[in-house]
Design a protein around this motif. Structure first.
Motif, short mmCIF file in Angstrom:
data_model
loop_
_atom_site.label_atom_id
_atom_site.label_comp_id
_atom_site.label_asym_id
_atom_site.label_seq_id
_atom_site.Cartn_x
_atom_site.Cartn_y
_atom_site.Cartn_z
N GLN A 1 0.83 -1.20 0.00
CA GLN A 1 0.00 0.00 0.00
C GLN A 1 0.87 1.25 0.00
OE1 GLN A 1 -3.47 0.43 -0.24
NE2 GLN A 1 -2.76 2.54 -0.52
N GLN A 2 1.97 1.23 0.76
CA GLN A 2 2.91 2.35 0.78
C GLN A 2 3.45 2.62 -0.62
OE1 GLN A 2 5.37 0.52 4.07
NE2 GLN A 2 5.77 2.67 4.51
N HIS A 3 3.91 1.56 -1.27
CA HIS A 3 4.52 1.69 -2.59
C HIS A 3 3.49 2.15 -3.62
CE1 HIS A 3 8.55 -0.31 -1.94
NE2 HIS A 3 7.91 -0.61 -0.80
N LEU A 4 2.30 1.58 -3.55
CA LEU A 4 1.26 1.94 -4.50
C LEU A 4 0.84 3.39 -4.33
CD1 LEU A 4 -0.46 0.86 -6.82
CD2 LEU A 4 -2.17 0.17 -5.13
N SER A 5 0.77 3.86 -3.09
CA SER A 5 0.42 5.26 -2.84
C SER A 5 1.47 6.19 -3.44
CB SER A 5 0.29 5.51 -1.34
OG SER A 5 0.06 6.88 -1.08
N LEU A 6 2.76 5.84 -3.28
CA LEU A 6 3.83 6.64 -3.88
C LEU A 6 3.70 6.67 -5.39
CD1 LEU A 6 6.93 5.46 -1.79
CD2 LEU A 6 5.85 7.72 -1.73
N ALA A 7 3.41 5.51 -5.97
CA ALA A 7 3.27 5.43 -7.42
C ALA A 7 2.14 6.33 -7.91
CB ALA A 7 3.02 3.99 -7.84
N ARG A 8 1.00 6.29 -7.22
CA ARG A 8 -0.14 7.10 -7.63
C ARG A 8 0.19 8.59 -7.53
NH1 ARG A 8 -2.58 3.38 -10.53
NH2 ARG A 8 -3.70 1.80 -9.33
N GLN A 9 0.87 8.98 -6.46
CA GLN A 9 1.24 10.39 -6.31
C GLN A 9 2.17 10.85 -7.43
OE1 GLN A 9 2.32 11.70 -2.19
NE2 GLN A 9 1.92 9.56 -1.69
N MET A 10 3.00 9.94 -7.93
CA MET A 10 3.95 10.29 -8.97
C MET A 10 3.39 10.14 -10.38
SD MET A 10 7.61 8.81 -7.67
CE MET A 10 7.98 8.58 -5.94
N GLY A 11 2.14 9.73 -10.48
CA GLY A 11 1.54 9.58 -11.79
C GLY A 11 1.91 8.30 -12.51
N ILE A 12 2.28 7.26 -11.75
CA ILE A 12 2.67 5.98 -12.34
C ILE A 12 1.42 5.15 -12.61
CG2 ILE A 12 4.07 3.91 -12.04
CD1 ILE A 12 5.65 6.56 -12.08
N THR A 13 1.32 4.60 -13.82
CA THR A 13 0.16 3.78 -14.18
C THR A 13 0.56 2.40 -14.69
OG1 THR A 13 0.15 4.73 -16.41
CG2 THR A 13 -1.25 5.79 -14.74
N GLY A 14 1.86 2.13 -14.84
CA GLY A 14 2.29 0.83 -15.34
C GLY A 14 3.76 0.60 -15.03
N THR A 15 4.24 -0.57 -15.43
CA THR A 15 5.64 -0.94 -15.18
C THR A 15 6.32 -1.39 -16.46
OG1 THR A 15 4.89 -3.17 -14.61
CG2 THR A 15 5.26 -1.64 -12.79
N PRO A 16 7.66 -1.23 -16.51
CA PRO A 16 8.48 -0.45 -15.58
C PRO A 16 8.26 1.04 -15.79
CG PRO A 16 9.84 -1.25 -17.38
CD PRO A 16 8.47 -1.86 -17.59
N ALA A 17 8.47 1.80 -14.75
CA ALA A 17 8.37 3.26 -14.80
C ALA A 17 9.65 3.83 -14.21
CB ALA A 17 7.15 3.75 -14.03
N ILE A 18 10.39 4.56 -15.03
CA ILE A 18 11.73 5.03 -14.66
C ILE A 18 11.68 6.50 -14.28
CG2 ILE A 18 14.12 5.26 -15.43
CD1 ILE A 18 13.50 3.07 -17.54
N ILE A 19 12.11 6.81 -13.05
CA ILE A 19 12.18 8.20 -12.58
C ILE A 19 13.63 8.66 -12.68
CG2 ILE A 19 11.66 9.81 -10.71
CD1 ILE A 19 9.22 8.27 -11.67
N LEU A 20 13.87 9.69 -13.49
CA LEU A 20 15.21 10.24 -13.64
C LEU A 20 15.54 11.15 -12.47
CD1 LEU A 20 15.24 11.14 -17.47
CD2 LEU A 20 15.77 8.96 -16.36
N PRO A 21 16.83 11.49 -12.29
CA PRO A 21 17.21 12.36 -11.16
C PRO A 21 16.49 13.71 -11.14
CG PRO A 21 19.15 11.31 -12.09
CD PRO A 21 18.02 10.97 -13.00
N ASN A 22 16.10 14.23 -12.32
CA ASN A 22 15.40 15.51 -12.36
C ASN A 22 13.89 15.37 -12.17
OD1 ASN A 22 14.61 14.41 -14.80
ND2 ASN A 22 15.20 16.18 -16.04
N GLY A 23 13.43 14.13 -11.90
CA GLY A 23 12.02 13.89 -11.66
C GLY A 23 11.22 13.53 -12.90
N ASN A 24 11.82 13.58 -14.07
CA ASN A 24 11.11 13.21 -15.29
C ASN A 24 10.80 11.72 -15.28
OD1 ASN A 24 11.26 15.81 -16.17
ND2 ASN A 24 12.73 15.45 -17.81
N LEU A 25 9.70 11.37 -15.92
CA LEU A 25 9.24 9.98 -15.97
C LEU A 25 9.39 9.41 -17.37
CD1 LEU A 25 7.63 7.48 -14.94
CD2 LEU A 25 5.54 8.75 -15.51
N ILE A 26 10.00 8.22 -17.45
CA ILE A 26 10.07 7.48 -18.71
C ILE A 26 9.31 6.18 -18.50
CG2 ILE A 26 11.55 6.37 -20.42
CD1 ILE A 26 13.78 8.23 -19.68
N PRO A 27 8.17 6.01 -19.16
CA PRO A 27 7.43 4.75 -19.02
C PRO A 27 7.99 3.68 -19.94
CG PRO A 27 6.20 6.29 -20.39
CD PRO A 27 7.44 7.01 -19.97
#
Length: 249
Positions: A206-232
């Motif tokens: 639940q902790q991990h899923l909550s973090l994912a939702r806050q970050m806009g993650i909807t699938g895997t793998p989801a890569i977060i770069l150091p600047n916060g950009n998301l690469i799905p």
């Protein structure tokens, strides 16, 4: 001409007060807070608020980060928007919402570093955080190339995204992986198809899923770069290195 000491003292005091006022005005504004009534209203909608910021990109609104993603809400709580804000003053348009979410992703990654499974590169030049699931074929493909990332100086840190839901057996297995005595080894074995041994700890999916939702993650793998950009999705080592170099400019 010699100044009267009393006048000089008053003048210095006035200057000091003025400078103090300038310093105070340069301080960062405090983050807004939701009233209990607004939080209750959002809770009735199934939205548990984790973080709030003033939405400078949308006048009159705050941005709330919840267990179901990011939303905009008016200060009086009467209007809620699910969507993005773009600046179209210049072309191509700028995704202002994504810029804000990227900053929040950076903060969330820092604050939850202790939850991750770490695969450090010997000569680390970059570090990325990846939401993963051992039952995801593309996650397995990425994990198979772990040495390739590390050889390029890219450290990998995993967070979990139980893509089948919290009630599925794979979520229980993911929890066991993150709670194992050697999580990195347990994840590698699970990625190879071995069923994890049951383990429990303070971490929950639940902790991990909550973090994912806050970050806009909807699938895997989801890569977060150091600047916060998301690469799905899966990105091979060489291409990820290119992305990291470009994002650091």
């Amino acid at each position: 001409m010699r100044l009267n000491s009393r006048i000089l003292g008053v003048s210095l005091l006035a200057i000091s007060s003025l400078l103090s006022g300038v310093a105070l005005s340069s301080e960062q504004p405090t983050e807004p807070e939701l009233t209990p009534a607004i939080e209750q209203r959002l809770g009735q909608m199934g939205l548990q608020v984790e973080r709030v910021r003033e939405a400078t990109e949308l006048e009159g609104y705050m941005q709330v980060f919840t267990s179901q993603g990011a939303f905009y809400i008016t200060h009086d709580g009467s209007r809620l928007i699910a969507g993005k804000v773009f600046s179209i003053e210049q072309m191509p348009p700028t995704d202002l919402t994504e810029q804000a979410v990227s900053q929040v992703r950076q903060a969330l990654v820092r604050e939850n570093a202790d939850l991750t499974i770490k695969y450090p590169a010997m000569n680390e030049g970059y570090k990325v955080t990846i939401f993963t699931d051992h039952t995801c074929p593309y996650c397995r493909q990425l994990h198979e190339q772990m040495a390739g990332y590390q050889n390029l100086g890219i450290s990998i840190e995993y967070l979990a995204f139980p893509r089948a839901g919290l009630e599925h057996s794979s979520a229980t297995e993911l929890n066991s992986i993150f709670c194992a005595s050697n999580p990195a080894d347990a994840m590698t074995r699970a990625m190879a198809g071995q069923k994890p041994r049951l383990s429990r700890c303070d971490q929950t999916m639940q902790q991990h899923l909550s973090l994912a939702r806050q970050m806009g993650i909807t699938g895997t793998p989801a890569i977060i770069l150091p600047n916060g950009n998301l690469i799905p999705g899966f990105v091979p080592p060489e291409r990820l290195l290119q992305e990291l170099r470009a994002s650091a400019r």
